[in-house]
Design an enzyme around this catalytic site. Structure first.
Site, mmCIF file in Angstrom:
data_model
loop_
_atom_site.group_PDB
_atom_site.id
_atom_site.type_symbol
_atom_site.label_atom_id
_atom_site.label_comp_id
_atom_site.label_asym_id
_atom_site.label_seq_id
_atom_site.Cartn_x
_atom_site.Cartn_y
_atom_site.Cartn_z
ATOM 1 N N ARG A 83 3.535 -16.950 -33.443
ATOM 2 C CA ARG A 83 4.529 -17.954 -33.061
ATOM 3 C C ARG A 83 4.500 -19.237 -33.022
ATOM 4 O O ARG A 83 5.327 -19.905 -32.355
ATOM 5 C CB ARG A 83 5.003 -17.363 -31.397
ATOM 6 C CG ARG A 83 5.284 -16.171 -31.002
ATOM 7 C CD ARG A 83 5.920 -14.756 -31.648
ATOM 8 N NE ARG A 83 6.186 -13.840 -30.922
ATOM 9 C CZ ARG A 83 5.826 -12.957 -31.269
ATOM 10 N NH1 ARG A 83 5.086 -12.749 -32.832
ATOM 11 N NH2 ARG A 83 5.971 -11.866 -30.643
ATOM 12 N N SER A 102 10.387 -11.070 -25.747
ATOM 13 C CA SER A 102 9.118 -11.825 -24.638
ATOM 14 C C SER A 102 9.785 -12.794 -24.281
ATOM 15 O O SER A 102 9.893 -14.403 -24.921
ATOM 16 C CB SER A 102 7.968 -11.756 -24.951
ATOM 17 O OG SER A 102 7.763 -10.814 -25.848
ATOM 18 N N GLU A 145 7.878 -19.026 -24.821
ATOM 19 C CA GLU A 145 8.073 -18.208 -25.744
ATOM 20 C C GLU A 145 9.265 -18.893 -26.425
ATOM 21 O O GLU A 145 9.774 -19.450 -27.340
ATOM 22 C CB GLU A 145 7.578 -17.212 -26.691
ATOM 23 C CG GLU A 145 7.975 -16.308 -28.118
ATOM 24 C CD GLU A 145 8.702 -15.499 -28.243
ATOM 25 O OE1 GLU A 145 9.471 -15.447 -28.131
ATOM 26 O OE2 GLU A 145 7.466 -14.932 -28.808
HETATM 27 P P1 FAD Z 1 17.879 -18.936 -32.317
HETATM 28 O O1 FAD Z 1 17.837 -18.189 -31.175
HETATM 29 O O2 FAD Z 1 19.449 -18.781 -32.903
HETATM 30 O O3 FAD Z 1 17.103 -19.766 -32.392
HETATM 31 C C1 FAD Z 1 15.476 -19.907 -31.678
HETATM 32 C C2 FAD Z 1 14.844 -21.700 -32.329
HETATM 33 O O4 FAD Z 1 15.334 -21.465 -33.811
HETATM 34 C C3 FAD Z 1 15.824 -22.830 -31.726
HETATM 35 O O5 FAD Z 1 15.382 -24.047 -31.108
HETATM 36 C C4 FAD Z 1 16.432 -23.540 -33.017
HETATM 37 O O6 FAD Z 1 17.009 -24.181 -32.594
HETATM 38 C C5 FAD Z 1 15.960 -22.974 -34.401
HETATM 39 N N1 FAD Z 1 16.538 -22.764 -35.582
HETATM 40 C C6 FAD Z 1 17.332 -21.226 -35.531
HETATM 41 N N2 FAD Z 1 17.925 -21.572 -37.129
HETATM 42 C C7 FAD Z 1 17.298 -22.339 -37.227
HETATM 43 C C8 FAD Z 1 17.201 -23.021 -38.622
HETATM 44 N N3 FAD Z 1 18.404 -22.326 -39.634
HETATM 45 N N4 FAD Z 1 17.096 -24.082 -39.191
HETATM 46 C C9 FAD Z 1 15.891 -25.019 -38.430
HETATM 47 N N5 FAD Z 1 16.579 -24.206 -37.106
HETATM 48 C C10 FAD Z 1 16.868 -22.847 -36.509
HETATM 49 N N6 FAD Z 1 10.269 -11.874 -31.723
HETATM 50 C C11 FAD Z 1 9.140 -12.062 -32.297
HETATM 51 O O7 FAD Z 1 8.835 -12.677 -33.105
HETATM 52 N N7 FAD Z 1 8.655 -10.507 -32.492
HETATM 53 C C12 FAD Z 1 10.062 -9.373 -31.205
HETATM 54 O O8 FAD Z 1 9.165 -8.648 -31.577
HETATM 55 C C13 FAD Z 1 10.937 -10.197 -30.945
HETATM 56 N N8 FAD Z 1 11.426 -9.072 -30.452
HETATM 57 C C14 FAD Z 1 12.441 -9.536 -29.388
HETATM 58 C C15 FAD Z 1 13.600 -8.440 -28.614
HETATM 59 C C16 FAD Z 1 14.706 -8.960 -28.197
HETATM 60 C C17 FAD Z 1 14.988 -8.001 -27.664
HETATM 61 C C18 FAD Z 1 15.201 -10.172 -28.595
HETATM 62 C C19 FAD Z 1 16.325 -10.566 -27.366
HETATM 63 C C20 FAD Z 1 14.590 -11.077 -29.385
HETATM 64 C C21 FAD Z 1 12.835 -11.293 -29.773
HETATM 65 N N9 FAD Z 1 12.795 -11.890 -30.450
HETATM 66 C C22 FAD Z 1 11.112 -11.625 -31.278
HETATM 67 C C23 FAD Z 1 12.742 -13.385 -30.599
HETATM 68 C C24 FAD Z 1 13.948 -13.116 -31.551
HETATM 69 O O9 FAD Z 1 14.112 -12.472 -31.826
HETATM 70 C C25 FAD Z 1 13.150 -14.121 -32.754
HETATM 71 O O10 FAD Z 1 12.123 -15.324 -32.048
HETATM 72 C C26 FAD Z 1 14.568 -14.366 -33.692
HETATM 73 O O11 FAD Z 1 13.565 -15.185 -34.612
HETATM 74 C C27 FAD Z 1 15.412 -15.205 -33.107
HETATM 75 O O12 FAD Z 1 16.712 -15.655 -34.580
HETATM 76 P P2 FAD Z 1 17.624 -16.308 -33.946
HETATM 77 O O13 FAD Z 1 18.072 -16.985 -35.531
HETATM 78 O O14 FAD Z 1 18.107 -15.995 -32.879
HETATM 79 O O15 FAD Z 1 16.995 -18.440 -33.699
HETATM 80 N N1 EPU Z 2 2.192 -4.221 -20.334
HETATM 81 C C1 EPU Z 2 1.808 -3.517 -19.594
HETATM 82 N N2 EPU Z 2 3.157 -4.100 -18.566
HETATM 83 C C2 EPU Z 2 3.988 -4.396 -19.535
HETATM 84 C C3 EPU Z 2 4.733 -4.598 -20.686
HETATM 85 C C4 EPU Z 2 3.102 -4.477 -21.518
HETATM 86 O O1 EPU Z 2 0.673 -3.119 -19.153
HETATM 87 O O2 EPU Z 2 5.422 -4.395 -18.400
HETATM 88 C C5 EPU Z 2 0.835 -4.051 -21.404
HETATM 89 C C6 EPU Z 2 0.990 -2.740 -22.865
HETATM 90 O O3 EPU Z 2 0.541 -1.735 -21.749
HETATM 91 C C7 EPU Z 2 -0.098 -2.932 -24.027
HETATM 92 C C8 EPU Z 2 -0.013 -4.391 -23.849
HETATM 93 O O4 EPU Z 2 0.664 -5.076 -22.602
HETATM 94 O O5 EPU Z 2 -1.148 -2.769 -23.192
HETATM 95 C C9 EPU Z 2 0.775 -5.170 -24.902
HETATM 96 O O6 EPU Z 2 2.127 -4.642 -24.664
HETATM 97 P P1 EPU Z 2 3.068 -4.585 -25.643
HETATM 98 O O7 EPU Z 2 2.486 -3.467 -26.991
HETATM 99 O O8 EPU Z 2 4.592 -4.513 -25.606
HETATM 100 O O9 EPU Z 2 2.983 -5.922 -26.014
HETATM 101 P P2 EPU Z 2 3.635 -7.568 -25.939
HETATM 102 O O10 EPU Z 2 2.608 -8.301 -26.332
HETATM 103 O O11 EPU Z 2 3.966 -6.918 -24.373
HETATM 104 C C10 EPU Z 2 3.974 -8.489 -27.628
HETATM 105 C C11 EPU Z 2 4.922 -9.746 -28.954
HETATM 106 C C12 EPU Z 2 6.105 -8.624 -29.035
HETATM 107 C C13 EPU Z 2 6.833 -7.723 -29.795
HETATM 108 C C14 EPU Z 2 5.286 -6.931 -29.653
HETATM 109 C C15 EPU Z 2 5.139 -5.436 -30.848
HETATM 110 C C16 EPU Z 2 4.278 -11.787 -28.022
HETATM 111 C C17 EPU Z 2 4.712 -12.716 -26.504
HETATM 112 N N3 EPU Z 2 5.481 -10.793 -27.879
HETATM 113 O O12 EPU Z 2 5.047 -7.846 -26.933
HETATM 114 O O13 EPU Z 2 7.674 -10.202 -29.117
HETATM 115 O O14 EPU Z 2 7.429 -6.584 -30.322
HETATM 116 O O15 EPU Z 2 3.867 -7.379 -29.232
HETATM 117 O O16 EPU Z 2 3.911 -6.063 -31.799
HETATM 118 O O17 EPU Z 2 3.635 -11.513 -28.644
HETATM 119 C C18 EPU Z 2 9.237 -11.274 -29.011
HETATM 120 O O18 EPU Z 2 7.839 -12.109 -29.442
HETATM 121 O O19 EPU Z 2 10.260 -11.803 -27.812
HETATM 122 C C19 EPU Z 2 9.157 -10.224 -29.148
HETATM 123 C C20 EPU Z 2 9.261 -8.667 -28.484
#
Ligand code: FAD
Ligand code: EPU
Length: 340
Positions: free
Chosen positions: A164, A238, A333
């Protein structure tokens, strides 16, 4: 250049929190990004970059200019026997890229299915999920320097990717607008099934011989089962990173809590923040307008009617409690704007 004044950002971010941009512009080309930056330099006003708004928490109105990336295009720019090079505009919706890559027989992004947001934001925090991080498929990016308007290329090493993390969140924070990202994608499937839940999901679906599409479908099903859909309930995924502890700190935590989920990390041991928050009793915590998701404690939710400061307060309460109970510091994050 089409500037809008006093533009609400609530519908441009997945938290849906109230915030007004003093000036707002959407840029569909590198030329328009450079033109807008020249205007911003002349005005001397603050600049905020927005992609899909899925990783930002807005705590108030934004003075100055909000620049949203709308640069389109998914272009094959080269290939060899094993891989293809694909240059993608920063405004392309990430999940659309993943789906397009599967349609064209370009692999390697399937584990990253359904991550919201834009392709340009992907390298910012080196998006990752289900055992894969963007950096594994990344070749280079192009970005415009905000101070000068010059276009610069960054290769993999220059981005200093981590969990991240990238140089754009650290030493070069707020200095570049990413306009294009180039990936090198395998033409032969390179399946990553190590993340336990994927195997279980494939087995449950009766898939005997997984391929990139069935892996993508499994990831989508897992994500839908635990993460709230931002179209229905405001959230930014997250809210905190999973903390990486030193071996000593981890040993102490594990001695007291042997069941804490943990994963090896380059500089120590990563532990599941969601588990810590859940164990502390916050899962499903409800403050009316906002709270903690009832299926994933790492996700804070906005149900409607809250201000950004309410979410910040909730996050601080969780951080303090987790620290008091487990001695672990949780780092946000989500990007908070204006910063608090
Ligand atoms: P924004 O939210 O618009 O911006 C994020 C940051 O990047 C801000 O600081 C912004 O200024 C900067 N920025 C954006 N675009 C640019 C650019 N082109 N140039 C320079 N700076 C820029 N993230 C994960 O890594 N793994 C996941 O599994 C994951 N799951 C998610 C699930 C949900 C339901 C949600 C809502 C979010 C999740 N995220 C996850 C977080 C998010 O989707 C990612 O961080 C994504 O890359 C953000 O993209 P965005 O275009 O919406 O960025
Ligand atoms: N867990 C719990 N309770 C909860 C949530 C999680 O006990 O309420 C336990 C789960 O049972 C599991 C562990 O925590 O043993 C990890 O949970 P999970 O697999 O759901 O993944 P996470 O670590 O919570 C991370 C990323 C996610 C990504 C998933 C899958 C970060 C900060 N988050 O979540 O990314 O989708 O793994 O790879 O690294 C995001 O960045 O926004 C995001 C959603």
């Amino acid at each position: 250049m089409q500037l809008e004044s006093h533009r609400s950002l609530a519908d441009l971010t997945t938290f849906g929190l109230p915030s007004i941009a003093e000036h707002f512009v959407s840029c569909g080309s590198v030329e328009s990004v450079r033109e807008v930056l020249e205007w911003q330099r002349n005005e001397g006003c603050p600049l905020h970059i927005l992609g899909g708004g899925s990783n930002v928490l807005l705590t108030g109105d934004l003075p100055g200019l909000v620049l949203r990336l709308g640069i389109d295009g998914i272009e094959e720019i080269g290939r060899d026997a094993d891989s293809v090079r694909v240059r993608v505009g920063a405004g392309v919706v990430w999940h659309d890229l993943v789906m397009e890559s599967l349609n064209r027989g370009w692999f390697g992004l399937e584990n990253l299915s359904l991550i919201p947001g834009s392709t340009g934001a992907g390298p910012m925090q080196n998006i990752g999920a289900y055992g894969v991080e963007l950096e594994e498929r990344f070749e280079s990016l192009e970005a415009v320097e905000i101070a000068t308007g010059e276009v610069r290329a960054f290769d993999h090493a220059a981005c200093a990717f981590g969990y991240r993390e990238s140089i754009f969140k650290r030493a070069l924070k707020g200095q570049f607008v990413i306009t294009h990202v180039t990936f090198r994608l395998p033409l032969v499937p390179d399946l990553r099934l190590g993340y336990g839940a994927i195997q279980q999901e494939l087995e449950a679906a009766g898939v005997q011989e997984p391929d990139p599409r069935s892996v993508s479908e499994a990831v989508i099903r897992i994500r839908r089962s635990k993460l709230p859909d931002p179209a229905i309930i405001g959230n930014a995924g997250s809210f905190f990173k999973n903390p990486v502890l030193t071996e000593e700190a981890f040993d102490a935590l594990k001695a007291a809590h042997p069941e804490v989920p943990n994963y090896p990390a380059p500089s120590g041991v990563k532990v599941a923040a969601g588990w810590l928050i859940d164990q502390a009793g916050w899962k499903g915590h409800d403050r009316g307008t906002h709270g903690v998701h009832d299926r994933q404690a790492l996700v804070l939710v906005h149900r409607g009617g809250a201000a950004g400061a309410d979410l910040v307060k909730l996050a601080e309460d969780i951080q303090a409690d987790v620290h008091a109970r487990f001695g672990v510091v949780l780092e946000r994050e989500v990007n908070v704007l204006p910063a608090v």
